[in-house]
Design a protein around this motif. Sequence first.
Motif, PDB file in Angstrom:
ATOM      1  N   GLY A   1       0.813  -1.209   0.000  1.00 14.86           N
ATOM      2  CA  GLY A   1       0.000   0.000   0.000  1.00 14.86           C
ATOM      3  C   GLY A   1       0.844   1.255   0.000  1.00 14.86           C
ATOM      4  N   VAL A   2       0.301   2.315  -0.577  1.00 15.82           N
ATOM      5  CA  VAL A   2       0.936   3.633  -0.516  1.00 15.82           C
ATOM      6  C   VAL A   2       0.718   4.214   0.879  1.00 15.82           C
ATOM      7  CG1 VAL A   2       0.843   5.995  -1.437  1.00 15.82           C
ATOM      8  CG2 VAL A   2       0.678   4.023  -2.994  1.00 15.82           C
ATOM      9  N   HIS A   3       1.719   4.910   1.386  1.00 11.91           N
ATOM     10  CA  HIS A   3       1.642   5.532   2.711  1.00 11.91           C
ATOM     11  C   HIS A   3       0.361   6.378   2.810  1.00 11.91           C
ATOM     12  CE1 HIS A   3       2.579   8.154   6.103  1.00 11.91           C
ATOM     13  NE2 HIS A   3       3.553   7.318   6.424  1.00 11.91           N
ATOM     14  N   PRO A   4      -0.337   6.320   3.950  1.00 12.63           N
ATOM     15  CA  PRO A   4      -1.588   7.085   4.095  1.00 12.63           C
ATOM     16  C   PRO A   4      -1.460   8.572   3.754  1.00 12.63           C
ATOM     17  CG  PRO A   4      -1.352   5.564   5.927  1.00 12.63           C
ATOM     18  CD  PRO A   4      -0.069   5.482   5.146  1.00 12.63           C
ATOM     19  N   MET A   5      -0.301   9.172   4.037  1.00 10.87           N
ATOM     20  CA  MET A   5      -0.129  10.595   3.765  1.00 10.87           C
ATOM     21  C   MET A   5       0.172  10.895   2.295  1.00 10.87           C
ATOM     22  SD  MET A   5      -0.760  12.020   6.604  1.00 10.87           S
ATOM     23  CE  MET A   5      -0.202  13.693   6.276  1.00 10.87           C
TER      24      MET A   5
ATOM     25  N   ALA B   1      -0.593  -0.982  -6.285  1.00 11.74           N
ATOM     26  CA  ALA B   1      -0.609  -0.031  -5.172  1.00 11.74           C
ATOM     27  C   ALA B   1      -0.696   1.404  -5.664  1.00 11.74           C
ATOM     28  CB  ALA B   1       0.640  -0.220  -4.308  1.00 11.74           C
ATOM     29  N   VAL B   2       0.096   1.736  -6.680  1.00 14.06           N
ATOM     30  CA  VAL B   2       0.113   3.108  -7.186  1.00 14.06           C
ATOM     31  C   VAL B   2      -1.184   3.430  -7.922  1.00 14.06           C
ATOM     32  CG1 VAL B   2       1.282   4.720  -8.741  1.00 14.06           C
ATOM     33  CG2 VAL B   2       2.629   3.189  -7.282  1.00 14.06           C
ATOM     34  N   ARG B   3      -1.651   2.509  -8.772  1.00 18.40           N
ATOM     35  CA  ARG B   3      -2.868   2.752  -9.545  1.00 18.40           C
ATOM     36  C   ARG B   3      -4.097   2.899  -8.652  1.00 18.40           C
ATOM     37  NH1 ARG B   3      -1.739  -1.853 -12.515  1.00 18.40           N
ATOM     38  NH2 ARG B   3      -3.714  -2.656 -11.719  1.00 18.40           N
ATOM     39  N   GLY B   4      -4.157   2.106  -7.594  1.00 21.27           N
ATOM     40  CA  GLY B   4      -5.338   2.114  -6.740  1.00 21.27           C
ATOM     41  C   GLY B   4      -5.245   3.030  -5.541  1.00 21.27           C
ATOM     42  N   SER B   5      -4.180   3.815  -5.454  1.00 21.45           N
ATOM     43  CA  SER B   5      -3.910   4.623  -4.264  1.00 21.45           C
ATOM     44  C   SER B   5      -5.074   5.548  -3.904  1.00 21.45           C
ATOM     45  CB  SER B   5      -2.644   5.446  -4.481  1.00 21.45           C
ATOM     46  OG  SER B   5      -2.397   6.312  -3.399  1.00 21.45           O
TER      47      SER B   5
END
Length: 224
Positions: free
Chosen positions: A162-166, A202-206
């Motif tokens: 996952g991408v970092h929440p921030m 992860a990047v596409r669905g961020s």
Amino acid sequence: MKETGTATGWSETNRWDRGASWLAYPDETMQRASHVLGTDAGAIVVDPVDAEGIDDLFTEFGEVAGVIVLLNRHKRDCAEIATRHDVPVYVPDALAGVEDDIDAPTERVRRQIPGTDYGIHELTSNPAWKEAALYGDEDDTLVVPEAVGTADYFLAGDERLGVHPMLRLTPPRKLQRLEPERLLVGHGHGIMDGASAALSDAVRGSRGRMPGLYVKNLKSFVLG
């Protein structure tokens, strides 16, 4: 909760023929991961959290040749380990200024860790967030300290990564240029197979998965 002091119950993760990772405090929520990379120059230690007996892990990959910090908030125990092994702490150009907070000799690096196949890729460089990634050309190993992770608070739905929440609104699209076979992260266990697909997902669905992640993390915070 973030634990402090020298770890005694650390856990090894992500072993492959050119390196390994460890969690100094396997049960902590932040899941701080550190790495040792075997290179032609020797062992390179990445964003380390120190632990009793960890030097024995380093020696499996050669004499320690250097320590590198990849995020301005990941100084961790870089100075202690560099001093113990009488090696420099490498600081990527993207992290300019971090040297002032490291109590050990430092060496600025721009494109490559000296004597290794690990190239340095700038991800973010602003006063609040300074981050670089490593990419090993010999075996397509990618090391990302913070922009993506596998600790629970990074993950939405069925994500492996996952991408970092921030960073959910501004995901690290630069990483999509790379096609890693394995991906090591600064928080959680690495992705040792299907890393390219996990990174792309992860990047596409961020952005689309951002609301669900925030709701999950808020519930976790409220309910403890």
